[in-house]
Design a protein around this motif. Sequence first.
Motif, PDB file in Angstrom:
ATOM      1  N   ASP A  81       0.745  -1.105  -0.025  1.00  0.00           N
ATOM      2  CA  ASP A  81       0.007   0.185  -0.045  1.00  0.00           C
ATOM      3  C   ASP A  81       0.840   1.247   0.108  1.00  0.00           C
ATOM      4  OD1 ASP A  81       1.005   0.225   2.601  1.00  0.00           O
ATOM      5  OD2 ASP A  81      -0.865  -0.300   3.687  1.00  0.00           O
ATOM      6  N   ASP A  82       0.132   2.450  -0.083  1.00  0.00           N
ATOM      7  CA  ASP A  82       0.933   3.620  -0.142  1.00  0.00           C
ATOM      8  C   ASP A  82       2.098   3.916   1.111  1.00  0.00           C
ATOM      9  OD1 ASP A  82      -0.305   4.223  -2.562  1.00  0.00           O
ATOM     10  OD2 ASP A  82      -1.805   5.559  -1.598  1.00  0.00           O
ATOM     11  N   GLN A  83       1.487   3.276   2.184  1.00  0.00           N
ATOM     12  CA  GLN A  83       2.473   3.670   3.457  1.00  0.00           C
ATOM     13  C   GLN A  83       3.624   2.809   3.052  1.00  0.00           C
ATOM     14  OE1 GLN A  83       0.209   2.606   7.065  1.00  0.00           O
ATOM     15  NE2 GLN A  83       1.279   4.205   8.068  1.00  0.00           N
ATOM     16  N   LEU A  92       4.952   1.710   0.347  1.00  0.00           N
ATOM     17  CA  LEU A  92       5.688   2.110  -0.694  1.00  0.00           C
ATOM     18  C   LEU A  92       6.540   3.495  -0.093  1.00  0.00           C
ATOM     19  CD1 LEU A  92       3.316   2.100  -3.578  1.00  0.00           C
ATOM     20  CD2 LEU A  92       5.390   0.596  -3.161  1.00  0.00           C
ATOM     21  N   GLY A  93       5.919   4.352   0.723  1.00  0.00           N
ATOM     22  CA  GLY A  93       6.600   5.612   1.345  1.00  0.00           C
ATOM     23  C   GLY A  93       7.816   5.083   2.039  1.00  0.00           C
ATOM     24  N   TYR A 106      10.245  -1.046  -8.200  1.00  0.00           N
ATOM     25  CA  TYR A 106       8.918  -0.935  -8.117  1.00  0.00           C
ATOM     26  C   TYR A 106       8.141  -1.584  -9.377  1.00  0.00           C
ATOM     27  CZ  TYR A 106       4.639   1.496  -8.450  1.00  0.00           C
ATOM     28  OH  TYR A 106       3.322   2.070  -8.276  1.00  0.00           O
ATOM     29  N   ASN A 146       5.044  -3.206  -7.943  1.00  0.00           N
ATOM     30  CA  ASN A 146       3.927  -3.030  -8.702  1.00  0.00           C
ATOM     31  C   ASN A 146       4.488  -3.696 -10.260  1.00  0.00           C
ATOM     32  OD1 ASN A 146       1.290  -2.419  -9.382  1.00  0.00           O
ATOM     33  ND2 ASN A 146       1.656  -0.212  -9.451  1.00  0.00           N
TER      34      ASN A 146
END
Length: 215
Positions: A110-112, A114-115, A154, A159
């Motif tokens: 999720d975005d967290q 990936l951050g 990535y 992804n």
Amino acid sequence: MNKSRGRPRGNPPTRARIAEAARALFLERGYQGTTLRAVAAWAGVDQALVSYHFGSKQGLFGEVMRVHCAQSRALAEALPGDPATLADRLLQAVVALWDDASVEGEPAPDDQLLGLVREYLDREVLVRLAEFLGGPDATERATAAVTVIGGLIYTRYLNPLPVASGLSAADVRRILGPALRAALAPRHRPGRVRPLGRGPAGPVLSRAGRSLPVR
């Protein structure tokens, strides 16, 4: 992804307790904001136990967040050697680490997460690479290189694009090798004036490699 906050409940084994505490802190404070001391305090253990079980902050982060490129010192160990083959060594390290990892059945990041991966690449990999390269353009070169490496991670693992994920390890090195070598290459800065010698009327200068006439 479990994003629960708070101290670990119950009394799990020490290693699991440390991992649970570290995961909560990384998600809440980020990579830079999480220290081994804070993890130890959160887990209620001595800091030496964190180092004993996970080796370093990098190893702790890689294992508990399942960021495979951080689970090993392979990237750091790829740095020493012939500068001409550094790009090949880095690509080999990344592909070997992620291709050997078993990620089947894991949820998409999720975005967290990936951050956190971005922060790890910025705070750990980029800084270490810039220190190794040295010179006035080291950060610029390291930034370009980490952009290539991060793009590979990535699009091939986090992804995946069908084309990128279907490449063999040899094809990854063949296709991305030139881009990474170009990123790592020292920057030539045109336009700087430097003295070449002296003429009858003073120094003869060069701009972009051309001699200037003496009047």
